[in-house]
Motif scaffolding. Structure first.
Motif, PDB file in Angstrom:
ATOM      1  N   GLU A   5     -40.977   5.237  30.793  1.00  0.00           N
ATOM      2  CA  GLU A   5     -39.557   5.204  31.194  1.00  0.00           C
ATOM      3  C   GLU A   5     -39.169   6.365  32.114  1.00  0.00           C
ATOM      4  OE1 GLU A   5     -37.977   3.009  27.115  1.00  0.00           O
ATOM      5  OE2 GLU A   5     -37.604   5.149  27.415  1.00  0.00           O
ATOM      6  N   ASN A   6     -40.060   7.341  32.233  1.00  0.00           N
ATOM      7  CA  ASN A   6     -39.704   8.542  33.012  1.00  0.00           C
ATOM      8  C   ASN A   6     -40.019   8.322  34.496  1.00  0.00           C
ATOM      9  OD1 ASN A   6     -39.786  11.211  34.238  1.00  0.00           O
ATOM     10  ND2 ASN A   6     -39.585  11.973  32.160  1.00  0.00           N
ATOM     11  N   LYS A   7     -38.973   8.355  35.307  1.00  0.00           N
ATOM     12  CA  LYS A   7     -39.113   8.018  36.743  1.00  0.00           C
ATOM     13  C   LYS A   7     -39.940   9.069  37.494  1.00  0.00           C
ATOM     14  CE  LYS A   7     -36.065   4.418  37.202  1.00  0.00           C
ATOM     15  NZ  LYS A   7     -36.040   4.086  35.804  1.00  0.00           N
ATOM     16  N   LYS A   8     -40.008  10.280  36.961  1.00  0.00           N
ATOM     17  CA  LYS A   8     -40.738  11.341  37.676  1.00  0.00           C
ATOM     18  C   LYS A   8     -42.262  11.206  37.494  1.00  0.00           C
ATOM     19  CE  LYS A   8     -37.617  15.308  37.985  1.00  0.00           C
ATOM     20  NZ  LYS A   8     -37.510  16.716  37.574  1.00  0.00           N
ATOM     21  N   ILE A   9     -42.679  10.437  36.466  1.00  0.00           N
ATOM     22  CA  ILE A   9     -44.128  10.334  36.197  1.00  0.00           C
ATOM     23  C   ILE A   9     -44.713   9.122  36.913  1.00  0.00           C
ATOM     24  CG2 ILE A   9     -45.898  10.040  34.406  1.00  0.00           C
ATOM     25  CD1 ILE A   9     -44.104  11.568  32.485  1.00  0.00           C
ATOM     26  N   LYS A  10     -45.735   9.393  37.741  1.00  0.00           N
ATOM     27  CA  LYS A  10     -46.421   8.308  38.461  1.00  0.00           C
ATOM     28  C   LYS A  10     -47.798   8.133  37.835  1.00  0.00           C
ATOM     29  CE  LYS A  10     -43.127   8.626  41.653  1.00  0.00           C
ATOM     30  NZ  LYS A  10     -41.928   7.884  41.248  1.00  0.00           N
ATOM     31  N   LEU A  11     -48.082   6.931  37.362  1.00  0.00           N
ATOM     32  CA  LEU A  11     -49.374   6.685  36.713  1.00  0.00           C
ATOM     33  C   LEU A  11     -50.461   6.430  37.754  1.00  0.00           C
ATOM     34  CD1 LEU A  11     -48.318   4.312  33.782  1.00  0.00           C
ATOM     35  CD2 LEU A  11     -48.401   6.812  33.832  1.00  0.00           C
ATOM     36  N   VAL A  12     -51.587   7.094  37.583  1.00  0.00           N
ATOM     37  CA  VAL A  12     -52.746   6.863  38.455  1.00  0.00           C
ATOM     38  C   VAL A  12     -53.882   6.475  37.502  1.00  0.00           C
ATOM     39  CG1 VAL A  12     -54.265   7.859  40.197  1.00  0.00           C
ATOM     40  CG2 VAL A  12     -51.897   8.671  40.010  1.00  0.00           C
ATOM     41  N   LEU A  13     -54.111   5.161  37.381  1.00  0.00           N
ATOM     42  CA  LEU A  13     -55.019   4.678  36.339  1.00  0.00           C
ATOM     43  C   LEU A  13     -56.412   4.385  36.882  1.00  0.00           C
ATOM     44  CD1 LEU A  13     -52.458   2.393  34.494  1.00  0.00           C
ATOM     45  CD2 LEU A  13     -53.076   4.765  34.009  1.00  0.00           C
ATOM     46  N   ASN A  14     -57.357   4.177  35.965  1.00  0.00           N
ATOM     47  CA  ASN A  14     -58.759   3.900  36.325  1.00  0.00           C
ATOM     48  C   ASN A  14     -59.275   4.907  37.341  1.00  0.00           C
ATOM     49  OD1 ASN A  14     -58.913   1.457  34.734  1.00  0.00           O
ATOM     50  ND2 ASN A  14     -57.527   0.582  36.257  1.00  0.00           N
ATOM     51  N   SER A  15     -58.896   6.143  37.173  1.00  0.00           N
ATOM     52  CA  SER A  15     -59.250   7.151  38.180  1.00  0.00           C
ATOM     53  C   SER A  15     -59.838   8.398  37.528  1.00  0.00           C
ATOM     54  CB  SER A  15     -58.000   7.557  38.978  1.00  0.00           C
ATOM     55  OG  SER A  15     -57.522   6.428  39.679  1.00  0.00           O
ATOM     56  N   GLY A  60     -54.534  20.046  46.069  1.00  0.00           N
ATOM     57  CA  GLY A  60     -54.723  18.623  45.809  1.00  0.00           C
ATOM     58  C   GLY A  60     -55.859  18.355  44.851  1.00  0.00           C
ATOM     59  N   ILE A  61     -56.004  17.089  44.526  1.00  0.00           N
ATOM     60  CA  ILE A  61     -57.120  16.678  43.659  1.00  0.00           C
ATOM     61  C   ILE A  61     -57.723  15.386  44.214  1.00  0.00           C
ATOM     62  CG2 ILE A  61     -55.487  15.582  42.021  1.00  0.00           C
ATOM     63  CD1 ILE A  61     -57.604  16.344  39.818  1.00  0.00           C
ATOM     64  N   LYS A  62     -59.049  15.378  44.288  1.00  0.00           N
ATOM     65  CA  LYS A  62     -59.758  14.210  44.800  1.00  0.00           C
ATOM     66  C   LYS A  62     -60.116  13.336  43.602  1.00  0.00           C
ATOM     67  CE  LYS A  62     -62.725  15.156  48.388  1.00  0.00           C
ATOM     68  NZ  LYS A  62     -64.083  15.409  48.934  1.00  0.00           N
ATOM     69  N   ILE A  63     -59.791  12.038  43.679  1.00  0.00           N
ATOM     70  CA  ILE A  63     -60.080  11.146  42.547  1.00  0.00           C
ATOM     71  C   ILE A  63     -60.868   9.927  43.024  1.00  0.00           C
ATOM     72  CG2 ILE A  63     -58.128  11.791  41.073  1.00  0.00           C
ATOM     73  CD1 ILE A  63     -56.611   9.395  42.274  1.00  0.00           C
ATOM     74  N   ARG A  64     -61.645   9.365  42.084  1.00  0.00           N
ATOM     75  CA  ARG A  64     -62.395   8.142  42.427  1.00  0.00           C
ATOM     76  C   ARG A  64     -61.874   7.015  41.544  1.00  0.00           C
ATOM     77  NH1 ARG A  64     -66.580   5.531  40.336  1.00  0.00           N
ATOM     78  NH2 ARG A  64     -67.046   7.209  38.873  1.00  0.00           N
ATOM     79  N   ASN A  65     -61.539   5.885  42.205  1.00  0.00           N
ATOM     80  CA  ASN A  65     -61.096   4.721  41.444  1.00  0.00           C
ATOM     81  C   ASN A  65     -62.335   4.034  40.873  1.00  0.00           C
ATOM     82  OD1 ASN A  65     -60.502   1.799  40.999  1.00  0.00           O
ATOM     83  ND2 ASN A  65     -58.441   2.508  41.538  1.00  0.00           N
ATOM     84  N   SER A  66     -62.365   3.869  39.549  1.00  0.00           N
ATOM     85  CA  SER A  66     -63.584   3.342  38.914  1.00  0.00           C
ATOM     86  C   SER A  66     -63.761   1.843  39.155  1.00  0.00           C
ATOM     87  CB  SER A  66     -63.561   3.650  37.419  1.00  0.00           C
ATOM     88  OG  SER A  66     -62.372   3.148  36.863  1.00  0.00           O
ATOM     89  N   LEU A  67     -62.709   1.129  39.576  1.00  0.00           N
ATOM     90  CA  LEU A  67     -62.847  -0.296  39.843  1.00  0.00           C
ATOM     91  C   LEU A  67     -63.325  -0.560  41.262  1.00  0.00           C
ATOM     92  CD1 LEU A  67     -59.515  -1.554  38.177  1.00  0.00           C
ATOM     93  CD2 LEU A  67     -61.779  -1.332  37.137  1.00  0.00           C
TER      94      LEU A  67
END
Ligand code: NAP
Length: 314
Positions: A192-202, A215-222
């Motif tokens: 419900e919190n508008k400030k939080i952005k979900l970055v999933l499968n990462s 910054g942070i470098k992420i890899r999408n597992s899909l």
């Protein structure tokens, strides 16, 4: 070197240690409460605690202060900020050698807790204090109107992400799966919190910096796609590792290093008990830590009575 003798030494002055001290002291034992840091333990750095029975909402430091005030009424000698050099858990008289003192007792309760696991990626250790932090309560205020990333999908990550929204303009919550293991009440607040952005499968690959984190470098597992999230702060909350290094494998531990106990908190060494986050327990909460401490404090007293009876009967 000064020598000090007690009935029970408690290592670690968080909720589990403080509760052990209360119950051991109320059973009439002379107790030493030793910590390498301040009295209060990890919850002193928690934002709000909402699941300690009897307190609908209380600041972590306030609850720990109340615990300490309570034991101050009893025969507990407190030794914060001790530098531990050696520990003997196996001999009948347990010994803890610090820089200035040898503490000895027939019983010892381990309440040393656990620390945050590291991600183990490039840029993490190098940037501790320059944008990488494991304590949102300590460092959150530095990120007013900035962007931060929190890593993990457990209670800690979600609670700390929510806490950081008090300061940051955006909080990316990066998780390696698409479902969270945090309690559902916390998940609901995050969604419900508008400030939080979900970055999933990462999964995080590298923390980027230019003197400070950028910054942070992420890899999408899909998709295996690599992306960069621009942010000024990174808060990894990916689980716990027990504080057991100082015991040099004198006790039985599980595959993750947590100390194995029976239901009385007894470890594999006679007269030695383990309580709270450091032991292999199904639930790591302040309330379970406090409950472990109560059991161990009483068991230490029973152990000493049995030893006394054995002496009388020989
Ligand atoms: P946790 O429950 O073990 O969760 C760790 C999270 O980090 C998991 O979501 C895990 O993903 C993820 N993770 C693990 N290794 C990773 C890696 N190398 N890279 C990326 N992600 C990784 O740990 P915690 O949240 O610190 O909590 C520890 C204990 O304290 C738990 O028992 C928790 O319930 C308790 N706690 C309770 C409260 C409360 O009740 N208010 C608050 C804080 C903590 P997977 O889900 O995919 O495994």
């Amino acid at each position: 070197m000064v020598e000090k003798n007690f009935d029970c030494i408690i290592l670690g002055a968080g909720p589990a240690g403080l509760s052990s001290a209360l119950y051991a002291a109320r059973s009439g034992l002379k107790v030493a409460l030793i910590d390498t840091s301040a009295i209060g333990g990890a919850p002193s750095n928690y934002c709000e605690i909402e699941n300690y029975l009897g307190f609908k909402k209380i600041q972590g430091y306030e609850l720990c202060e109340r615990f300490e005030n309570h034991i101050d009424d009893f025969k507990v000698e407190k030794f914060p900020y001790e530098e531990i050099q050696n520990i003997d858990l196996i001999s009948p008289i347990k010994k803890v050698t610090t820089l200035n003192c040898v503490f000895s007792a027939k019983t010892l309760i381990i309440a040393t807790g656990a620390k945050n696991k590291k991600l183990g990626i490039k840029g993490e250790i190098e940037n501790i204090g320059h944008g990488v932090s494991y304590c949102a309560v300590c460092d959150g205020a530095f990120y007013k109107d900035k962007t931060v990333s929190v890593i993990g999908g457990g209670n800690s990550a979600l609670e700390e992400a929510l806490y950081l929204t008090k300061f940051a303009k955006v909080v990316y919550l990066i998780h390696r799966r698409d479902t969270f293991r945090a309690d559902s009440i916390i998940q609901k607040r995050v969604f419900e919190n508008k400030k939080i952005k979900l970055v999933l499968n990462s999964t995080p690959q590298e923390i980027l910096s230019n003197e400070k984190v950028c910054g942070i470098k992420i890899r999408n597992s899909l998709t295996n796609e690599i992306n960069t999230i621009n942010c000024e702060g990174v808060f990894p909350y990916i689980g716990l590792k027990p504080n057991v290094e100082m015991f040099n494998a004198q006790l039985r531990q599980d595959e993750n290093g947590f100390i194995i106990t029976d239901v009385t908190m007894k470890t594999s060494a006679d007269g030695v008990y383990a309580v709270g986050d450091v032991r292999n327990t199904p639930l790591r909460q302040v309330i379970t830590a406090v409950s472990d401490g109560a059991i161990a404090g009483v068991e230490a007293s029973k152990y000493l009575m049995n030893e006394q009876e054995k002496l009388v009967n020989t």
